[in-house]
Design an enzyme around this catalytic site. Structure first.
Site, PDB file in Angstrom:
ATOM      1  N   HIS A 283       0.817  -1.231   0.000  1.00 27.33           N
ATOM      2  CA  HIS A 283       0.000   0.000   0.000  1.00 27.33           C
ATOM      3  C   HIS A 283       0.847   1.277   0.000  1.00 27.33           C
ATOM      4  O   HIS A 283       0.302   2.373  -0.142  1.00 27.33           O
ATOM      5  CB  HIS A 283      -0.928   0.039   1.217  1.00 27.33           C
TER       6      HIS A 283
ATOM      7  N   ASP B 162      -2.708 -10.878  -2.067  1.00 25.09           N
ATOM      8  CA  ASP B 162      -3.267 -10.351  -0.818  1.00 25.09           C
ATOM      9  C   ASP B 162      -4.750 -10.047  -1.047  1.00 25.09           C
ATOM     10  O   ASP B 162      -5.175  -9.792  -2.171  1.00 25.09           O
ATOM     11  CB  ASP B 162      -2.511  -9.067  -0.440  1.00 25.09           C
TER      12      ASP B 162
ATOM     13  N   HIS C  16      -6.298  -7.469  -0.209  1.00 20.82           N
ATOM     14  CA  HIS C  16      -6.458  -6.044  -0.539  1.00 20.82           C
ATOM     15  C   HIS C  16      -5.742  -5.726  -1.851  1.00 20.82           C
ATOM     16  O   HIS C  16      -4.703  -6.323  -2.159  1.00 20.82           O
ATOM     17  CB  HIS C  16      -5.847  -5.171   0.565  1.00 20.82           C
TER      18      HIS C  16
ATOM     19  N   ASP D 204      -4.371 -12.794   3.979  1.00 22.54           N
ATOM     20  CA  ASP D 204      -5.648 -12.320   4.540  1.00 22.54           C
ATOM     21  C   ASP D 204      -6.866 -12.674   3.681  1.00 22.54           C
ATOM     22  O   ASP D 204      -7.974 -12.220   3.962  1.00 22.54           O
ATOM     23  CB  ASP D 204      -5.598 -10.811   4.833  1.00 22.54           C
TER      24      ASP D 204
HETATM   25 ZN   LIG Z   1      -4.000  -7.189   2.956  1.00 22.94          ZN
END
Ligand SMILES: [Zn+2]
Length: 344
Positions: free
Chosen positions: A125, A160, A162, A249
Protein backbone atom coordinates in the site's frame (compact mmCIF):
# COMPACT_ATOMS: atom_id res chain seq x y z
CA UNK A 1 20.99 -23.58 -3.05
CA UNK A 2 17.47 -24.47 -4.04
CA UNK A 3 15.03 -22.54 -1.91
CA UNK A 4 15.47 -19.91 0.75
CA UNK A 5 13.32 -18.62 3.58
CA UNK A 6 14.38 -15.16 4.71
CA UNK A 7 13.32 -14.48 8.29
CA UNK A 8 14.91 -12.44 11.05
CA UNK A 9 14.26 -11.29 14.61
CA UNK A 10 14.90 -7.75 13.41
CA UNK A 11 11.28 -7.69 12.19
CA UNK A 12 10.10 -7.98 15.81
CA UNK A 13 11.42 -4.47 16.42
CA UNK A 14 8.68 -2.80 14.38
CA UNK A 15 6.07 -2.24 17.10
CA UNK A 16 2.51 -1.03 16.63
CA UNK A 17 -0.10 0.17 19.15
CA UNK A 18 -1.88 -2.36 21.38
CA UNK A 19 -4.55 -4.27 19.45
CA UNK A 20 -3.12 -3.43 16.01
CA UNK A 21 -3.51 -6.42 13.68
CA UNK A 22 -0.08 -5.87 12.06
CA UNK A 23 2.12 -6.61 15.05
CA UNK A 24 5.32 -8.51 15.96
CA UNK A 25 3.36 -11.67 16.80
CA UNK A 26 3.08 -12.27 13.05
CA UNK A 27 6.86 -12.70 12.87
CA UNK A 28 7.04 -14.49 16.22
CA UNK A 29 4.49 -17.12 15.17
CA UNK A 30 6.57 -18.00 12.12
CA UNK A 31 9.80 -18.11 14.16
CA UNK A 32 8.22 -20.47 16.67
CA UNK A 33 6.67 -22.73 14.03
CA UNK A 34 10.06 -22.84 12.35
CA UNK A 35 11.63 -24.05 15.61
CA UNK A 36 9.03 -26.80 15.99
CA UNK A 37 9.00 -27.98 12.38
CA UNK A 38 11.40 -30.18 10.50
CA UNK A 39 11.89 -28.34 7.26
CA UNK A 40 12.51 -30.34 4.10
CA UNK A 41 16.25 -30.33 3.44
CA UNK A 42 15.88 -28.35 0.21
CA UNK A 43 14.94 -25.23 2.23
CA UNK A 44 17.62 -23.05 3.81
CA UNK A 45 17.04 -20.17 6.19
CA UNK A 46 18.79 -16.82 5.98
CA UNK A 47 18.59 -13.54 7.87
CA UNK A 48 17.60 -10.07 6.75
CA UNK A 49 19.62 -7.65 4.62
CA UNK A 50 19.24 -3.91 5.14
CA UNK A 51 18.43 -1.83 2.08
CA UNK A 52 20.66 0.99 1.01
CA UNK A 53 18.85 4.35 1.10
CA UNK A 54 19.61 4.67 -2.61
CA UNK A 55 17.46 1.60 -3.24
CA UNK A 56 14.55 3.08 -1.29
CA UNK A 57 14.95 6.29 -3.31
CA UNK A 58 14.35 4.40 -6.54
CA UNK A 59 10.68 4.26 -5.59
CA UNK A 60 10.09 6.84 -2.82
CA UNK A 61 10.60 10.59 -2.68
CA UNK A 62 13.57 11.75 -0.62
CA UNK A 63 11.33 14.09 1.38
CA UNK A 64 9.05 11.22 2.36
CA UNK A 65 11.99 9.03 3.43
CA UNK A 66 13.38 11.90 5.53
CA UNK A 67 9.96 12.46 7.07
CA UNK A 68 9.69 8.79 8.11
CA UNK A 69 13.21 8.84 9.55
CA UNK A 70 12.55 11.97 11.58
CA UNK A 71 9.24 10.67 12.89
CA UNK A 72 10.98 7.48 14.05
CA UNK A 73 13.87 9.39 15.62
CA UNK A 74 11.36 11.58 17.43
CA UNK A 75 9.92 8.45 19.09
CA UNK A 76 7.39 7.34 16.50
CA UNK A 77 3.87 8.24 15.42
CA UNK A 78 1.21 7.70 12.79
CA UNK A 79 1.86 8.01 9.03
CA UNK A 80 -1.88 7.63 8.45
CA UNK A 81 -4.67 6.55 10.84
CA UNK A 82 -3.70 2.86 10.33
CA UNK A 83 0.04 3.10 9.87
CA UNK A 84 2.33 3.50 12.83
CA UNK A 85 6.09 3.73 13.19
CA UNK A 86 7.75 3.12 16.55
CA UNK A 87 11.10 4.38 17.82
CA UNK A 88 12.76 1.16 16.58
CA UNK A 89 11.01 0.86 13.19
CA UNK A 90 13.80 2.26 10.99
CA UNK A 91 15.93 -0.91 10.83
CA UNK A 92 13.01 -3.29 10.22
CA UNK A 93 11.67 -0.98 7.51
CA UNK A 94 15.06 -1.01 5.77
CA UNK A 95 15.34 -4.75 6.35
CA UNK A 96 11.92 -5.47 4.83
CA UNK A 97 12.80 -3.60 1.65
CA UNK A 98 16.42 -4.80 1.57
CA UNK A 99 15.58 -8.47 2.07
CA UNK A 100 13.03 -8.60 -0.75
CA UNK A 101 15.44 -6.74 -3.04
CA UNK A 102 18.31 -9.05 -2.11
CA UNK A 103 16.18 -12.15 -2.67
CA UNK A 104 15.14 -10.84 -6.09
CA UNK A 105 18.73 -10.07 -7.10
CA UNK A 106 19.95 -13.50 -5.97
CA UNK A 107 17.08 -15.14 -7.85
CA UNK A 108 17.97 -13.34 -11.08
CA UNK A 109 21.61 -14.36 -10.57
CA UNK A 110 20.46 -17.98 -10.36
CA UNK A 111 21.32 -18.55 -6.70
CA UNK A 112 17.87 -19.76 -5.82
CA UNK A 113 14.72 -20.21 -7.83
CA UNK A 114 12.18 -20.08 -5.01
CA UNK A 115 12.42 -17.65 -2.11
CA UNK A 116 10.05 -16.40 0.55
CA UNK A 117 10.88 -13.17 2.38
CA UNK A 118 8.89 -13.20 5.62
CA UNK A 119 9.26 -9.49 6.24
CA UNK A 120 7.34 -6.84 8.08
CA UNK A 121 6.24 -4.08 7.83
CA UNK A 122 4.43 -5.04 4.63
CA UNK A 123 4.75 -2.85 1.55
CA UNK A 124 2.09 -2.98 -1.16
CA UNK A 125 0.00 0.00 0.00
CA UNK A 126 3.00 2.34 0.29
CA UNK A 127 3.07 4.99 -2.44
CA UNK A 128 5.92 7.20 -3.63
CA UNK A 129 5.41 9.80 -0.95
CA UNK A 130 2.93 8.22 1.40
CA UNK A 131 2.95 5.41 3.96
CA UNK A 132 -0.46 3.78 4.08
CA UNK A 133 -2.32 0.66 5.12
CA UNK A 134 0.33 -0.62 7.60
CA UNK A 135 3.06 -0.11 4.95
CA UNK A 136 6.10 2.19 5.15
CA UNK A 137 8.25 1.38 2.11
CA UNK A 138 7.01 -0.63 -0.87
CA UNK A 139 9.26 -3.67 -0.55
CA UNK A 140 8.13 -5.49 -3.69
CA UNK A 141 8.02 -2.34 -5.84
CA UNK A 142 11.61 -1.51 -4.84
CA UNK A 143 12.74 -4.99 -5.88
CA UNK A 144 10.84 -4.76 -9.17
CA UNK A 145 12.27 -1.32 -9.89
CA UNK A 146 15.86 -2.47 -9.23
CA UNK A 147 15.36 -5.30 -11.72
CA UNK A 148 13.58 -3.06 -14.24
CA UNK A 149 16.57 -0.71 -14.27
CA UNK A 150 18.83 -3.65 -14.97
CA UNK A 151 16.67 -4.54 -17.96
CA UNK A 152 14.69 -7.45 -16.50
CA UNK A 153 10.96 -7.89 -16.99
CA UNK A 154 9.28 -8.57 -13.68
CA UNK A 155 5.69 -9.56 -13.10
CA UNK A 156 4.19 -8.76 -9.71
CA UNK A 157 1.38 -11.11 -8.74
CA UNK A 158 -0.48 -9.80 -5.71
CA UNK A 159 -2.64 -12.40 -3.97
CA UNK A 160 -3.27 -10.35 -0.82
CA UNK A 161 -6.98 -9.80 -0.13
CA UNK A 162 -6.46 -6.04 -0.54
CA UNK A 163 -5.56 -4.29 -3.77
CA UNK A 164 -1.89 -3.23 -3.72
CA UNK A 165 -2.60 0.37 -4.67
CA UNK A 166 0.97 1.44 -3.91
CA UNK A 167 2.56 -1.05 -6.29
CA UNK A 168 -0.12 -0.55 -8.94
CA UNK A 169 0.33 3.23 -9.02
CA UNK A 170 4.14 3.10 -8.92
CA UNK A 171 4.08 1.10 -12.18
CA UNK A 172 0.85 2.51 -13.61
CA UNK A 173 2.55 4.20 -16.59
CA UNK A 174 4.96 1.47 -17.63
CA UNK A 175 4.76 -1.80 -19.53
CA UNK A 176 8.14 -2.83 -18.09
CA UNK A 177 6.59 -4.21 -14.91
CA UNK A 178 3.33 -6.13 -15.00
CA UNK A 179 1.01 -5.87 -12.00
CA UNK A 180 -1.72 -8.52 -11.60
CA UNK A 181 -3.85 -8.60 -8.46
CA UNK A 182 -6.65 -10.74 -7.05
CA UNK A 183 -8.48 -9.01 -4.22
CA UNK A 184 -11.83 -8.65 -2.50
CA UNK A 185 -14.27 -6.34 -4.30
CA UNK A 186 -13.03 -2.84 -3.45
CA UNK A 187 -16.60 -1.64 -3.04
CA UNK A 188 -16.47 -3.69 0.16
CA UNK A 189 -12.86 -3.34 1.34
CA UNK A 190 -9.85 -1.03 1.75
CA UNK A 191 -8.35 0.66 -0.28
CA UNK A 192 -11.77 1.02 -1.98
CA UNK A 193 -10.28 0.96 -5.46
CA UNK A 194 -8.65 -1.60 -7.74
CA UNK A 195 -11.46 -1.95 -10.27
CA UNK A 196 -10.98 -3.71 -13.63
CA UNK A 197 -11.14 -0.41 -15.52
CA UNK A 198 -8.06 0.79 -13.60
CA UNK A 199 -5.78 -0.89 -16.11
CA UNK A 200 -2.77 1.42 -16.40
CA UNK A 201 -2.11 4.51 -18.47
CA UNK A 202 -0.11 5.48 -21.56
CA UNK A 203 2.54 2.83 -22.23
CA UNK A 204 1.26 1.05 -19.15
CA UNK A 205 -2.28 0.63 -20.43
CA UNK A 206 -3.29 -3.00 -20.01
CA UNK A 207 -0.33 -3.78 -17.73
CA UNK A 208 -2.31 -3.35 -14.51
CA UNK A 209 -4.73 -6.25 -14.23
CA UNK A 210 -7.22 -6.00 -11.37
CA UNK A 211 -9.33 -9.00 -10.50
CA UNK A 212 -11.91 -8.20 -7.80
CA UNK A 213 -13.67 -11.12 -6.13
CA UNK A 214 -16.98 -11.04 -4.28
CA UNK A 215 -17.03 -11.38 -0.47
CA UNK A 216 -17.50 -15.06 0.33
CA UNK A 217 -15.28 -16.29 -2.51
CA UNK A 218 -14.03 -19.74 -1.53
CA UNK A 219 -11.15 -21.95 -2.68
CA UNK A 220 -12.80 -22.80 -6.01
CA UNK A 221 -13.51 -19.19 -6.91
CA UNK A 222 -10.06 -18.01 -5.87
CA UNK A 223 -8.34 -20.69 -7.95
CA UNK A 224 -10.66 -19.98 -10.87
CA UNK A 225 -9.38 -16.39 -10.91
CA UNK A 226 -5.78 -17.65 -10.91
CA UNK A 227 -6.38 -20.17 -13.69
CA UNK A 228 -8.62 -18.12 -15.96
CA UNK A 229 -6.92 -14.75 -15.73
CA UNK A 230 -3.62 -14.63 -13.81
CA UNK A 231 -1.99 -17.54 -15.66
CA UNK A 232 -3.00 -16.59 -19.24
CA UNK A 233 -1.75 -13.05 -18.60
CA UNK A 234 1.58 -14.34 -17.26
CA UNK A 235 1.90 -16.77 -20.16
CA UNK A 236 1.57 -13.87 -22.57
CA UNK A 237 3.79 -11.40 -20.72
CA UNK A 238 6.60 -13.95 -20.24
CA UNK A 239 8.33 -12.32 -17.26
CA UNK A 240 11.94 -13.12 -16.40
CA UNK A 241 11.05 -13.21 -12.72
CA UNK A 242 7.79 -13.45 -10.79
CA UNK A 243 7.50 -11.43 -7.61
CA UNK A 244 4.56 -12.45 -5.45
CA UNK A 245 2.97 -10.10 -2.94
CA UNK A 246 1.94 -12.91 -0.64
CA UNK A 247 -0.81 -11.78 1.68
CA UNK A 248 -2.62 -14.45 3.65
CA UNK A 249 -5.65 -12.32 4.54
CA UNK A 250 -7.80 -14.13 1.97
CA UNK A 251 -8.16 -16.75 4.72
CA UNK A 252 -11.68 -17.44 6.05
CA UNK A 253 -10.63 -16.66 9.64
CA UNK A 254 -9.02 -13.34 8.80
CA UNK A 255 -10.53 -10.51 10.87
CA UNK A 256 -9.98 -7.79 8.25
CA UNK A 257 -11.66 -9.26 5.18
CA UNK A 258 -14.46 -11.56 4.03
CA UNK A 259 -13.11 -14.19 1.65
CA UNK A 260 -13.48 -17.89 2.48
CA UNK A 261 -10.14 -19.25 1.33
CA UNK A 262 -8.17 -21.99 3.15
CA UNK A 263 -4.41 -22.43 3.42
CA UNK A 264 -4.87 -25.30 0.95
CA UNK A 265 -5.94 -22.95 -1.84
CA UNK A 266 -3.35 -20.34 -0.85
CA UNK A 267 -0.78 -23.04 -1.55
CA UNK A 268 -2.54 -24.26 -4.71
CA UNK A 269 -2.55 -20.74 -6.15
CA UNK A 270 1.19 -20.38 -5.61
CA UNK A 271 1.75 -23.90 -6.88
CA UNK A 272 0.01 -23.07 -10.17
CA UNK A 273 1.99 -19.87 -10.58
CA UNK A 274 5.16 -21.77 -9.78
CA UNK A 275 4.39 -24.48 -12.35
CA UNK A 276 4.26 -21.75 -14.98
CA UNK A 277 7.44 -20.05 -13.66
CA UNK A 278 9.28 -23.36 -13.78
CA UNK A 279 8.10 -24.02 -17.33
CA UNK A 280 9.81 -20.82 -18.51
CA UNK A 281 12.76 -21.12 -16.07
CA UNK A 282 11.81 -17.90 -14.28
CA UNK A 283 12.51 -17.70 -10.55
CA UNK A 284 9.75 -16.89 -8.09
CA UNK A 285 10.35 -14.60 -5.13
CA UNK A 286 7.54 -14.17 -2.64
CA UNK A 287 7.25 -11.46 -0.02
CA UNK A 288 4.92 -11.41 2.96
CA UNK A 289 2.28 -8.68 2.83
CA UNK A 290 -0.86 -8.99 4.99
CA UNK A 291 -2.48 -11.85 6.89
CA UNK A 292 -3.72 -11.34 10.43
CA UNK A 293 -4.34 -14.83 11.75
CA UNK A 294 -0.96 -15.80 13.11
CA UNK A 295 -1.15 -19.54 12.55
CA UNK A 296 -2.10 -18.86 8.92
CA UNK A 297 0.82 -16.46 8.49
CA UNK A 298 3.19 -19.08 9.88
CA UNK A 299 1.86 -22.11 8.02
CA UNK A 300 1.20 -20.53 4.64
CA UNK A 301 4.61 -18.82 4.69
CA UNK A 302 6.41 -22.13 5.24
CA UNK A 303 4.11 -23.91 2.79
CA UNK A 304 5.03 -21.34 0.13
CA UNK A 305 8.52 -22.81 -0.05
CA UNK A 306 7.15 -26.23 -1.00
CA UNK A 307 5.53 -25.20 -4.29
CA UNK A 308 6.00 -27.85 -6.95
CA UNK A 309 6.30 -30.47 -4.21
CA UNK A 310 3.94 -31.14 -1.31
CA UNK A 311 2.64 -28.64 1.26
CA UNK A 312 3.80 -29.23 4.83
CA UNK A 313 0.48 -28.07 6.30
CA UNK A 314 -3.13 -28.46 5.21
CA UNK A 315 -6.48 -27.76 6.83
CA UNK A 316 -9.85 -29.41 6.42
CA UNK A 317 -12.02 -28.12 3.62
CA UNK A 318 -14.75 -25.55 4.25
CA UNK A 319 -18.44 -25.32 3.42
CA UNK A 320 -19.01 -23.64 0.06
CA UNK A 321 -18.89 -19.86 -0.10
CA UNK A 322 -20.75 -17.72 -2.62
CA UNK A 323 -22.09 -19.58 -5.66
CA UNK A 324 -19.43 -20.01 -8.33
CA UNK A 325 -21.69 -18.17 -10.78
CA UNK A 326 -21.16 -15.00 -8.80
CA UNK A 327 -17.38 -15.32 -9.09
CA UNK A 328 -17.79 -16.07 -12.81
CA UNK A 329 -19.81 -12.88 -13.18
CA UNK A 330 -16.98 -10.88 -11.58
CA UNK A 331 -14.33 -12.57 -13.74
CA UNK A 332 -16.37 -11.88 -16.87
CA UNK A 333 -16.26 -8.13 -16.08
CA UNK A 334 -12.45 -8.34 -15.89
CA UNK A 335 -12.24 -10.26 -19.14
CA UNK A 336 -14.48 -7.77 -20.95
CA UNK A 337 -12.28 -4.91 -19.78
CA UNK A 338 -8.94 -6.57 -20.64
CA UNK A 339 -9.70 -8.86 -23.56
CA UNK A 340 -8.10 -6.38 -25.96
CA UNK A 341 -4.75 -6.83 -24.18
CA UNK A 342 -4.64 -10.46 -23.11
CA UNK A 343 -6.04 -13.82 -24.31
CA UNK A 344 -8.66 -14.10 -21.60
ZN1 LIG B 1 -4.00 -7.19 2.96
Amino acid sequence: MERVLYIDEIFLKHKTPHGHPENPERTRSLLSLLKKSRLPNYISVRGAILADIKEIELVHDKEYIEYVKHLIEAGGGFLDPDTYVSSESWEPALAAAGTVAYAAKKAIEGEHYVAFAAVRPPGHHARRSEGRGFCIFNNVAIAAEILRREGFRAAVVDIDVHWGDGTAYIFYDTDEVLYVSTHQDPNTLYPFEGFPHQKGRGKGEGFTVNIPLPPGTDDRGFLMAINEIVLPVLETYLPQIILVSAGWDTHWQDPLASLEVTINAQWEALNSIYAFAESISAPMVMALEGGYVNWVVAKSSLNALTVGKRPIFTEKSRPQGVPLEEVEYYLERVKEELRGYWPI
